[in-house]
Design a protein around this motif. Structure first.
Motif, PDB file in Angstrom:
ATOM      1  N   GLU A 218      -9.520  22.239 -17.921  1.00 52.17           N
ATOM      2  CA  GLU A 218      -9.307  22.832 -19.243  1.00 52.17           C
ATOM      3  C   GLU A 218      -7.879  22.575 -19.727  1.00 52.17           C
ATOM      4  N   GLU A 219      -6.925  22.764 -18.831  1.00 55.93           N
ATOM      5  CA  GLU A 219      -5.518  22.535 -19.186  1.00 55.93           C
ATOM      6  C   GLU A 219      -5.284  21.073 -19.549  1.00 55.93           C
ATOM      7  N   LEU A 220      -5.858  20.168 -18.788  1.00 59.58           N
ATOM      8  CA  LEU A 220      -5.722  18.736 -19.062  1.00 59.58           C
ATOM      9  C   LEU A 220      -6.314  18.396 -20.425  1.00 59.58           C
ATOM     10  N   GLU A 221      -7.480  18.949 -20.706  1.00 60.90           N
ATOM     11  CA  GLU A 221      -8.138  18.702 -21.986  1.00 60.90           C
ATOM     12  C   GLU A 221      -7.321  19.271 -23.141  1.00 60.90           C
ATOM     13  N   ARG A 222      -6.746  20.450 -22.945  1.00 53.37           N
ATOM     14  CA  ARG A 222      -5.928  21.078 -23.982  1.00 53.37           C
ATOM     15  C   ARG A 222      -4.694  20.217 -24.271  1.00 53.37           C
ATOM     16  N   ARG A 223      -4.034  19.751 -23.226  1.00 59.51           N
ATOM     17  CA  ARG A 223      -2.846  18.913 -23.405  1.00 59.51           C
ATOM     18  C   ARG A 223      -3.205  17.579 -24.072  1.00 59.51           C
ATOM     19  N   SER A 224      -4.338  17.031 -23.701  1.00 60.79           N
ATOM     20  CA  SER A 224      -4.774  15.770 -24.288  1.00 60.79           C
ATOM     21  C   SER A 224      -5.019  15.934 -25.790  1.00 60.79           C
ATOM     22  N   ARG A 225      -5.691  17.026 -26.176  1.00 62.43           N
ATOM     23  CA  ARG A 225      -5.930  17.286 -27.598  1.00 62.43           C
ATOM     24  C   ARG A 225      -4.612  17.475 -28.349  1.00 62.43           C
ATOM     25  N   TYR A 226      -3.668  18.196 -27.719  1.00 63.45           N
ATOM     26  CA  TYR A 226      -2.370  18.433 -28.328  1.00 63.45           C
ATOM     27  C   TYR A 226      -1.627  17.112 -28.564  1.00 63.45           C
ATOM     28  N   LEU A 227      -1.590  16.258 -27.547  1.00 62.58           N
ATOM     29  CA  LEU A 227      -0.896  14.967 -27.682  1.00 62.58           C
ATOM     30  C   LEU A 227      -1.563  14.088 -28.735  1.00 62.58           C
ATOM     31  N   SER A 228      -2.882  14.100 -28.770  1.00 61.59           N
ATOM     32  CA  SER A 228      -3.603  13.317 -29.778  1.00 61.59           C
ATOM     33  C   SER A 228      -3.271  13.805 -31.183  1.00 61.59           C
ATOM     34  N   SER A 229      -3.188  15.123 -31.358  1.00 61.04           N
ATOM     35  CA  SER A 229      -2.852  15.648 -32.684  1.00 61.04           C
ATOM     36  C   SER A 229      -1.417  15.288 -33.067  1.00 61.04           C
ATOM     37  N   LEU A 230      -0.500  15.296 -32.078  1.00 58.87           N
ATOM     38  CA  LEU A 230       0.883  14.882 -32.357  1.00 58.87           C
ATOM     39  C   LEU A 230       0.939  13.434 -32.818  1.00 58.87           C
ATOM     40  N   ILE A 231       0.199  12.592 -32.146  1.00 56.17           N
ATOM     41  CA  ILE A 231       0.193  11.172 -32.504  1.00 56.17           C
ATOM     42  C   ILE A 231      -0.382  10.975 -33.899  1.00 56.17           C
ATOM     43  N   ARG A 232      -1.486  11.682 -34.198  1.00 53.63           N
ATOM     44  CA  ARG A 232      -2.086  11.573 -35.536  1.00 53.63           C
ATOM     45  C   ARG A 232      -1.106  12.034 -36.611  1.00 53.63           C
ATOM     46  N   ARG A 233      -0.433  13.189 -36.385  1.00 50.69           N
ATOM     47  CA  ARG A 233       0.529  13.697 -37.357  1.00 50.69           C
ATOM     48  C   ARG A 233       1.682  12.731 -37.549  1.00 50.69           C
ATOM     49  N   THR A 234       2.157  12.160 -36.458  1.00 48.66           N
ATOM     50  CA  THR A 234       3.270  11.207 -36.538  1.00 48.66           C
ATOM     51  C   THR A 234       2.860   9.988 -37.336  1.00 48.66           C
ATOM     52  N   LYS A 235       1.648   9.480 -37.098  1.00 52.69           N
ATOM     53  CA  LYS A 235       1.169   8.314 -37.840  1.00 52.69           C
ATOM     54  C   LYS A 235       1.047   8.634 -39.324  1.00 52.69           C
ATOM     55  N   LEU A 236       0.574   9.839 -39.657  1.00 49.96           N
ATOM     56  CA  LEU A 236       0.413  10.213 -41.052  1.00 49.96           C
ATOM     57  C   LEU A 236       1.764  10.381 -41.729  1.00 49.96           C
ATOM     58  N   SER A 237       2.720  11.019 -41.035  1.00 56.01           N
ATOM     59  CA  SER A 237       4.032  11.249 -41.640  1.00 56.01           C
ATOM     60  C   SER A 237       4.843   9.965 -41.729  1.00 56.01           C
ATOM     61  N   ALA A 238       4.524   8.976 -40.893  1.00 54.53           N
ATOM     62  CA  ALA A 238       5.272   7.712 -40.910  1.00 54.53           C
ATOM     63  C   ALA A 238       4.549   6.652 -41.738  1.00 54.53           C
ATOM     64  N   ALA A 239       3.630   7.084 -42.594  1.00 52.88           N
ATOM     65  CA  ALA A 239       2.912   6.118 -43.435  1.00 52.88           C
ATOM     66  C   ALA A 239       3.913   5.412 -44.333  1.00 52.88           C
ATOM     67  N   PRO A 240       3.745   4.123 -44.522  1.00 50.25           N
ATOM     68  CA  PRO A 240       4.717   3.376 -45.329  1.00 50.25           C
ATOM     69  C   PRO A 240       4.699   3.811 -46.793  1.00 50.25           C
ATOM     70  N   ALA A 241       5.886   3.877 -47.377  1.00 49.51           N
ATOM     71  CA  ALA A 241       6.010   4.238 -48.782  1.00 49.51           C
ATOM     72  C   ALA A 241       5.611   3.032 -49.627  1.00 49.51           C
ATOM     73  N   PRO A 242       5.206   3.281 -50.872  1.00 40.69           N
ATOM     74  CA  PRO A 242       4.845   2.136 -51.719  1.00 40.69           C
ATOM     75  C   PRO A 242       6.070   1.235 -51.886  1.00 40.69           C
ATOM     76  N   PRO A 243       5.844  -0.074 -51.959  1.00 38.56           N
ATOM     77  CA  PRO A 243       6.981  -0.987 -52.063  1.00 38.56           C
ATOM     78  C   PRO A 243       7.733  -0.780 -53.373  1.00 38.56           C
ATOM     79  N   PRO A 244       9.072  -0.825 -53.327  1.00 37.85           N
ATOM     80  CA  PRO A 244       9.850  -0.646 -54.550  1.00 37.85           C
ATOM     81  C   PRO A 244       9.684  -1.863 -55.449  1.00 37.85           C
TER      82      PRO A 244
END
Length: 186
Positions: free
Chosen positions: A6-32
């Motif tokens: 259960e702990e392993l699964e919880r940590r895995s879900r947490y890390l996956s959500s961190l990666i998803r959030r990081t990818k979303l927040s680091a989305a490239p801005a429209p080109p100037p």
């Protein structure tokens, strides 16, 4: 399900959500909009390495000096004449996964690249030790480094302390763990 799973699964879900959030927040801005042409050519910017993105950096070209030794002589003594030869080597650096500030990523990649090009033959253990020592002294203790051409891993790391990248066919995993002081009984 047992508590460890259960702990392993919880940590895995947490890390996956961190990666998803990081990818979303680091989305490239429209080109100037394109700037107006200037009479002088501007220098080209360095390639960007996005946190949590899989980006391929441009191939780095390095010049290495090798010496060819030519032996000449009349049998009594040898005269050695050296001739320098420049060889260009193309090296591909690729960030596979990251949860680390850009400055630390660049430093790790530069250190690994310099160490690999300085070695005549890859010494994984020596490279891992060099990266670990450098990051321990510069950013505090508990850095770990795994180097190889084929390995598997599943690690827990401190927030902002994870980098998995490759230099040619050498894969490097660098991560930091939290250090907690041990309570000594009196």
């Amino acid at each position: 399900m047992d508590p460890a799973s259960e702990e392993l699964e919880r940590r895995s879900r947490y890390l996956s959500s961190l990666i998803r959030r990081t990818k979303l927040s680091a989305a490239p801005a429209p080109p100037p909009p394109p700037p107006e042409p200037e009479p002088e050519a501007a220098p080209k910017p360095e390639p960007r390495v996005g946190v949590g993105k899989r980006e391929e950096l441009k191939a780095v070209v390095v010049e290495k000096e090798k010496r060819k030794v030519k032996e000449e002589g009349d049998g009594k003594g040898k005269e050695v004449k050296g001739k320098e030869e420049t060889i260009k080597v193309s090296v591909r650096v690729r960030v596979r996964a990251a949860d680390m500030p850009l400055a630390l990523q660049r430093r790790a990649i530069r250190l690994a690249y310099e160490a690999i090009t300085a070695m005549p033959r890859l010494d994984s253990k020596r490279l891992a030790l060099a990266l670990k020592k450098e990051f321990d002294t510069a950013y505090g203790p508990a850095w770990h480094c795994i180097v190889g051409t084929s390995f598997g891993s599943y690690v827990t790391h401190s927030l902002g302390g994870f980098l998995y990248f490759s230099v040619d066919k050498v894969y490097i995993l660098l991560f930091r763990t939290a250090v907690e002081p041990l309570g000594h009984p009196q």
